[in-house]
Motif scaffolding. Structure first.
Motif, PDB file in Angstrom:
ATOM      1  N   TYR A 258       0.762  -1.293  -0.174  1.00 45.95           N
ATOM      2  CA  TYR A 258      -0.023  -0.014  -0.030  1.00 45.95           C
ATOM      3  C   TYR A 258       0.872   1.141  -0.036  1.00 45.95           C
ATOM      4  CZ  TYR A 258       0.766   1.354   4.934  1.00 45.95           C
ATOM      5  OH  TYR A 258       1.311   1.555   6.393  1.00 45.95           O
ATOM      6  N   GLN A 259       2.049   1.256   0.917  1.00 40.29           N
ATOM      7  CA  GLN A 259       2.807   2.527   0.512  1.00 40.29           C
ATOM      8  C   GLN A 259       3.553   2.586  -0.724  1.00 40.29           C
ATOM      9  OE1 GLN A 259       5.744   0.736   3.745  1.00 40.29           O
ATOM     10  NE2 GLN A 259       4.711   2.267   5.043  1.00 40.29           N
ATOM     11  N   GLN A 260       3.838   1.525  -1.456  1.00 43.27           N
ATOM     12  CA  GLN A 260       4.365   1.519  -3.047  1.00 43.27           C
ATOM     13  C   GLN A 260       3.250   2.234  -3.742  1.00 43.27           C
ATOM     14  OE1 GLN A 260       5.712  -2.516  -4.083  1.00 43.27           O
ATOM     15  NE2 GLN A 260       7.699  -1.956  -3.080  1.00 43.27           N
ATOM     16  N   LYS A 261       1.932   1.717  -3.372  1.00 38.98           N
ATOM     17  CA  LYS A 261       0.874   2.471  -4.574  1.00 38.98           C
ATOM     18  C   LYS A 261       0.722   3.984  -4.122  1.00 38.98           C
ATOM     19  CE  LYS A 261      -1.656  -2.054  -5.241  1.00 38.98           C
ATOM     20  NZ  LYS A 261      -2.723  -2.743  -4.862  1.00 38.98           N
ATOM     21  N   ARG A 262       0.639   4.261  -2.820  1.00 41.20           N
ATOM     22  CA  ARG A 262       0.604   5.529  -2.546  1.00 41.20           C
ATOM     23  C   ARG A 262       1.395   6.465  -3.414  1.00 41.20           C
ATOM     24  NH1 ARG A 262      -1.028   6.854   3.687  1.00 41.20           N
ATOM     25  NH2 ARG A 262      -3.047   6.070   3.580  1.00 41.20           N
ATOM     26  N   LEU A 263       2.687   5.943  -3.392  1.00 40.94           N
ATOM     27  CA  LEU A 263       3.921   6.773  -4.194  1.00 40.94           C
ATOM     28  C   LEU A 263       3.530   6.757  -5.702  1.00 40.94           C
ATOM     29  CD1 LEU A 263       7.012   5.588  -1.918  1.00 40.94           C
ATOM     30  CD2 LEU A 263       6.001   7.795  -1.677  1.00 40.94           C
ATOM     31  N   MET A 264       3.180   5.804  -6.075  1.00 41.05           N
ATOM     32  CA  MET A 264       3.009   5.501  -7.504  1.00 41.05           C
ATOM     33  C   MET A 264       1.938   6.416  -7.928  1.00 41.05           C
ATOM     34  SD  MET A 264       3.644   1.451  -8.079  1.00 41.05           S
ATOM     35  CE  MET A 264       3.163   1.467  -9.658  1.00 41.05           C
ATOM     36  N   VAL A 265       0.812   6.514  -7.115  1.00 42.03           N
ATOM     37  CA  VAL A 265      -0.354   7.109  -7.397  1.00 42.03           C
ATOM     38  C   VAL A 265       0.021   8.962  -7.294  1.00 42.03           C
ATOM     39  CG1 VAL A 265      -1.955   5.380  -6.980  1.00 42.03           C
ATOM     40  CG2 VAL A 265      -1.375   7.177  -5.097  1.00 42.03           C
ATOM     41  N   PHE A 266       1.024   9.093  -6.539  1.00 37.03           N
ATOM     42  CA  PHE A 266       1.251  10.650  -6.468  1.00 37.03           C
ATOM     43  C   PHE A 266       1.969  10.806  -7.860  1.00 37.03           C
ATOM     44  CE2 PHE A 266       5.351  13.141  -5.715  1.00 37.03           C
ATOM     45  CZ  PHE A 266       4.668  14.280  -5.473  1.00 37.03           C
ATOM     46  N   LEU A 267       2.557   9.871  -8.419  1.00 38.81           N
ATOM     47  CA  LEU A 267       3.077  10.441  -9.866  1.00 38.81           C
ATOM     48  C   LEU A 267       2.046  10.276 -10.849  1.00 38.81           C
ATOM     49  CD1 LEU A 267       6.509   8.434  -9.837  1.00 38.81           C
ATOM     50  CD2 LEU A 267       6.048  10.634  -9.246  1.00 38.81           C
ATOM     51  N   ASP A 268       1.234   9.181 -10.768  1.00 29.98           N
ATOM     52  CA  ASP A 268       0.035   9.298 -11.641  1.00 29.98           C
ATOM     53  C   ASP A 268      -1.243   8.635 -11.038  1.00 29.98           C
ATOM     54  OD1 ASP A 268      -1.832   8.927 -13.757  1.00 29.98           O
ATOM     55  OD2 ASP A 268      -0.504   7.598 -14.852  1.00 29.98           O
ATOM     56  N   PRO A 269      -2.289   9.484 -10.607  1.00 31.18           N
ATOM     57  CA  PRO A 269      -3.392   8.940  -9.786  1.00 31.18           C
ATOM     58  C   PRO A 269      -4.031   7.908 -10.534  1.00 31.18           C
ATOM     59  CG  PRO A 269      -3.203  11.322  -9.781  1.00 31.18           C
ATOM     60  CD  PRO A 269      -2.148  10.835 -10.572  1.00 31.18           C
ATOM     61  N   GLN A 270      -4.130   7.800 -11.914  1.00 32.83           N
ATOM     62  CA  GLN A 270      -4.714   6.703 -12.624  1.00 32.83           C
ATOM     63  C   GLN A 270      -4.119   5.348 -12.808  1.00 32.83           C
ATOM     64  OE1 GLN A 270      -7.510   7.619 -13.848  1.00 32.83           O
ATOM     65  NE2 GLN A 270      -7.464   9.682 -13.405  1.00 32.83           N
ATOM     66  N   ASN A 271      -3.022   5.250 -11.915  1.00 23.56           N
ATOM     67  CA  ASN A 271      -2.438   3.903 -11.756  1.00 23.56           C
ATOM     68  C   ASN A 271      -3.294   3.165 -10.919  1.00 23.56           C
ATOM     69  OD1 ASN A 271      -0.050   3.893 -13.349  1.00 23.56           O
ATOM     70  ND2 ASN A 271       1.117   4.936 -11.401  1.00 23.56           N
ATOM     71  N   ASP A 272      -4.075   3.539 -10.010  1.00 23.87           N
ATOM     72  CA  ASP A 272      -4.865   2.651  -9.227  1.00 23.87           C
ATOM     73  C   ASP A 272      -6.078   3.691  -8.651  1.00 23.87           C
ATOM     74  OD1 ASP A 272      -5.905   0.821  -7.696  1.00 23.87           O
ATOM     75  OD2 ASP A 272      -4.652   0.904  -5.898  1.00 23.87           O
ATOM     76  N   PRO A 273      -7.051   3.933  -9.751  1.00 20.89           N
ATOM     77  CA  PRO A 273      -8.175   5.077  -9.706  1.00 20.89           C
ATOM     78  C   PRO A 273      -9.140   4.480  -8.717  1.00 20.89           C
ATOM     79  CG  PRO A 273      -8.376   4.107 -11.801  1.00 20.89           C
ATOM     80  CD  PRO A 273      -7.058   3.578 -11.135  1.00 20.89           C
ATOM     81  N   ARG A 274      -9.396   3.251  -8.456  1.00 18.85           N
ATOM     82  CA  ARG A 274     -10.441   2.895  -7.435  1.00 18.85           C
ATOM     83  C   ARG A 274      -9.955   2.558  -6.058  1.00 18.85           C
ATOM     84  NH1 ARG A 274     -14.842   1.350 -10.297  1.00 18.85           N
ATOM     85  NH2 ARG A 274     -15.017   1.295 -12.612  1.00 18.85           N
TER      86      ARG A 274
END
Length: 424
Positions: A258-274
């Motif tokens: 979940y920490q990796q996803k938070r950083l990834m969506v910071f760069l692109d929120p559409q990586n995990d929109p739901r």
């Protein structure tokens, strides 16, 4: 002014009503928005009554701030060590009896006993660390010649930072780092030394892009040649920068998903929109739909339909943007700017070094919180679950902010002032 036993003084009245008025305006603005956050078409019991509890906390905060403003800075300086150790104790206890909330539901940031959340010790630990840092920095007899001369201030921040990162609360951890560098700057530490001190952290972040890391490394080399630190210090810093850069991938692998996803969506929120990107996408939609004057107080559709998560806590700034638009956001930021400038003025006018450093450190706490929280709602900063001072619902946050106001009022009353101080 007449000194009394116990460090209390006979000075009557409040010396800086402008500063106090700014705190009152921000608090009332915040309570109004917490009330609005509870007006939803989808009933949310916890959020609906939050404004009443926030109002009670505001009423309790005012006498607490007044009592703090009556204590002399000499007494506060003397208490800095035991108060700091008490803050560390609470942080350690929170690791055992801690729970999460809001966007920080996965951390142990709240001290929770018997299912009752008593508050966030990290909020208290910040001003207590500021007071100890001010004491340690004013005890230096001469300017630091190399980074190791700063080991005591670094240790004073490093211990609570480590306990907070074990929760793990990234937002509060960032606040401690911001406080450290702000106070080193105000203490007169040369800027090249501050940059060199921060360089390993910069390398850790930039090393995810080889080109950026390479450019940073050349800048760092230029700074080392310009500043000419001790040979051993310069070599150690370069090795440390290489080491942290190479450690970025293992560090990334050790982060939880979940920490990796938070950083990834910071760069692109559409990586995990739901999931991970949902918060920031809804926040951007809410703020963007507000336009110049907003949809009207309590009328925000993103909020009313409960699309906006944590609308009364971490994402309350998105409610301001949606309902009051650019105008409401500008008023809020103007009030924050006035508060920060007035606090900096108090720090600049203080004639006692401890008081001046403490004042600037307290102001830096607000600055970091505002920067991270507002940036988070606009996706300019990662989502970290850090509250917006005076706005986000939370008794401990509001109480600590007002205790900080009490401390700054005390410092303002003891400062005789300088003609070149910051004006407002």
């Amino acid at each position: 002014m007449t000194a009394r036993p116990g460090g209390l003084t006979a000075r009557r009245g409040i010396s800086d009503w402008t500063f106090v008025s700014l705190g009152i305006l921000l608090s009332l603005y915040g309570i109004a928005m917490v009330y609005s956050a509870g007006q939803t078409d989808v009933p949310i019991a916890v959020v609906a009554g939050a404004w009443k509890r926030q109002l009670i906390w505001f009423a309790l905060s005012l006498p607490a701030a007044y009592l703090v403003s009556r204590a002399s800075m000499r007494l506060i300086e003397w208490l800095s060590w035991p108060a700091y150790l008490f803050g560390l104790f609470l942080l350690a206890v929170t690791l055992v009896f801690g729970s999460g909330a809001g966007t920080a539901a996965s951390v142990k940031g709240w001290l929770t006993i018997g299912g009752v959340r008593l508050g966030q010790p990290s909020e208290l630990a910040k001003p207590l660390t500021v007071l100890l840092l001010a004491r340690l920095l004013t005890q230096r007899r001469e300017d630091p010649k190399w980074i190791l001369d700063l080991w005591r201030p670094l240790l004073a921040v490093g211990v609570p930072w480590m306990l907070i990162m074990l929760q793990p609360d990234l937002g509060s951890g960032l606040a401690f780092i911001g406080i450290l560098f702000a106070m080193l700057f105000w203490a007169g530490v040369p800027w090249p030394m501050i940059v060199l001190l921060a360089s390993p952290g910069v390398s850790l972040v930039l090393s995810f892009n080889v080109a950026l890391w390479g450019a940073w490394f050349f800048l760092l080399l230029a700074l080392v040649f310009y500043y000419k630190p001790y040979l051993l210090e310069g070599v150690a810093l370069m090795v440390l920068n290489i080491g942290t850069g190479l450690a970025s991938q293992p560090f990334w692998d050790k982060l939880k998903p979940y920490q990796q996803k938070r950083l990834m969506v910071f760069l692109d929120p559409q990586n995990d929109p739901r999931a991970s990107g949902y918060h920031v996408i809804q926040s951007q939609v809410a703020i963007g739909s507000g336009g110049w004057v907003g949809k009207g107080w309590t009328q925000g559709t993103q909020k009313r339909l409960a699309f906006l998560p944590a609308q009364h806590t971490d994402f309350i700034w998105a409610v301001v943007g949606e309902e009051l638009g650019f105008l409401g956001v500008t008023i809020g930021l103007a009030l924050f700017l006035a508060l920060l400038m007035r606090g900096t003025r108090i720090a600049a006018r203080a004639t006692d070094p401890f008081a001046s450093l403490a004042a600037f450190g307290l102001v830096s706490i607000w600055f970091v919180h505002i920067l991270v929280n507002v940036g988070m709602t606009l996706n300019l900063m990662p989502i970290t679950g850090i509250p917006l001072p005076f706005f986000s619902y939370g008794g401990s946050s509001l109480l600590i902010s007002w205790i900080m106001i009490g401390l700054l009022v005390r410092i303002a009353s003891e400062g005789r002032g300088r003609t070149d101080a910051v004006t407002l």
